[in-house]
Design a protein around this motif. Structure first.
Motif, mmCIF file in Angstrom:
data_model
loop_
_atom_site.group_PDB
_atom_site.id
_atom_site.type_symbol
_atom_site.label_atom_id
_atom_site.label_comp_id
_atom_site.label_asym_id
_atom_site.label_seq_id
_atom_site.Cartn_x
_atom_site.Cartn_y
_atom_site.Cartn_z
ATOM 1 N N ASP A 51 -16.763 20.711 -32.709
ATOM 2 C CA ASP A 51 -16.893 21.687 -33.374
ATOM 3 C C ASP A 51 -16.273 22.684 -32.327
ATOM 4 N N ASP A 75 -16.206 26.763 -32.089
ATOM 5 C CA ASP A 75 -16.951 28.089 -32.214
ATOM 6 C C ASP A 75 -18.425 27.810 -31.771
ATOM 7 N N GLY A 76 -18.713 28.138 -30.510
ATOM 8 C CA GLY A 76 -20.209 27.996 -29.880
ATOM 9 C C GLY A 76 -20.450 26.507 -29.429
ATOM 10 N N GLU A 79 -22.065 19.812 -32.339
ATOM 11 C CA GLU A 79 -22.222 21.011 -33.213
ATOM 12 C C GLU A 79 -23.208 21.838 -32.633
ATOM 13 N N ASP A 80 -23.231 23.128 -32.823
ATOM 14 C CA ASP A 80 -24.357 24.005 -32.560
ATOM 15 C C ASP A 80 -24.642 24.751 -33.606
HETATM 16 MG MG MG Z 1 -20.116 26.181 -34.138
#
Ligand code: MG
Ligand code: BG6
Length: 221
Positions: free
Chosen positions: A8, A10-11, A170-171
């Motif tokens: 992923d 973003d983050g 993933e976040d």
């Molecule tokens: Mg994310």
């Protein structure tokens, strides 16, 4: 026995998740809706229009606007967000990520990106990472955002990787669900990702040897 690792953005790669939050909060404020970081967990991994819907629902305003008005609001949020992106430099890659990527690549395992953000290319360019990924799923061609598996399956497909032999990182809770729905091994970065197969608190704890170890145990369960 690992085909690919799909990230992923973003983050996970960089902290743009926080910029998304600030941009949404600004728009929400203009509508008289208060959102905080706890609420923001529900927006992570969710597309721009779906995020707007969740915010309008939070303020009980989902029926107050036409589609055209909603599109205008989403565009406004994106303008706020793009202002933040101007500040982004290669120094903003989160700790541990470059090492992790180097370790994976040194074993000849391919690397993919699964971000539903239409700004993903801009972010990768600002971080000078666009050449690092063997395949980036195109958010513009994805019809269902996370938790649907579509984007992770698209990334695996583009890499010629079997999802069952691949790992997703993933976040977001919605992102972990998407990875699991793809039958991949799910690595969670954060504190409340209960459905992850392996979890760390933050990116500097992402160690390739430990991930492989957890993956091996998962296979043998
Ligand atoms: Mg994310
Ligand atoms: C995801 C983010 O990566 O992309 C979400 O986690 C965001 O917060 C989504 O809403 C869509 O991004 P964009 O840049 O297309 O508005």
């Amino acid at each position: 026995n690992i085909d690919a690792v799909v990230f992923d953005l973003d983050g996970v790669i960089t902290d743009t998740a926080h910029y998304h939050f600030l941009a949404w909060r600004q728009l929400a404020e203009e509508l008289g809706i208060v959102i905080d970081e706890v609420f923001n967990e529900r927006l992570k991994g969710v597309s721009r229009m779906d995020s707007l819907e969740l915010i309008l629902q939070e303020g009980n305003q989902q029926h107050n606007f036409s589609l055209a008005q909603k599109e205008e609001m989403a565009a406004k949020k994106n303008l706020h967000y793009c202002e933040f992106l101007k500040e982004l430099t290669p120094d903003d890659v989160l700790p541990g990520i470059l090492n992790l990527i180097a370790d994976i690549k040194s074993e000849g395992i391919s690397i993919g990106l699964a971000s539903v953000s239409k700004n993903a290319n801009t972010v990768l360019e600002a971080l000078e990472l666009q050449k690092v990924f063997d395949f980036c799923a195109d958010a513009a061609k994805i019809s269902k955002s996370k938790p649907d598996p579509e984007i992770f399956l698209t990334a695996c497909n583009g890499l010629g990787a079997l999802p069952q032999r691949s790992i997703g990182i993933e976040d977001a809770a919605a992102g972990i669900e998407a990875i699991k729905a793809s039958e991949m091994f799910a690595v969670g970065v954060g504190s409340s990702l209960h459905k992850a197969d392996y979890q760390v608190e933050n990116t500097d704890q992402l160690c390739w040897d430990k991930i492989k170890e957890a993956h091996k145990n998962w296979i043998s369960i």
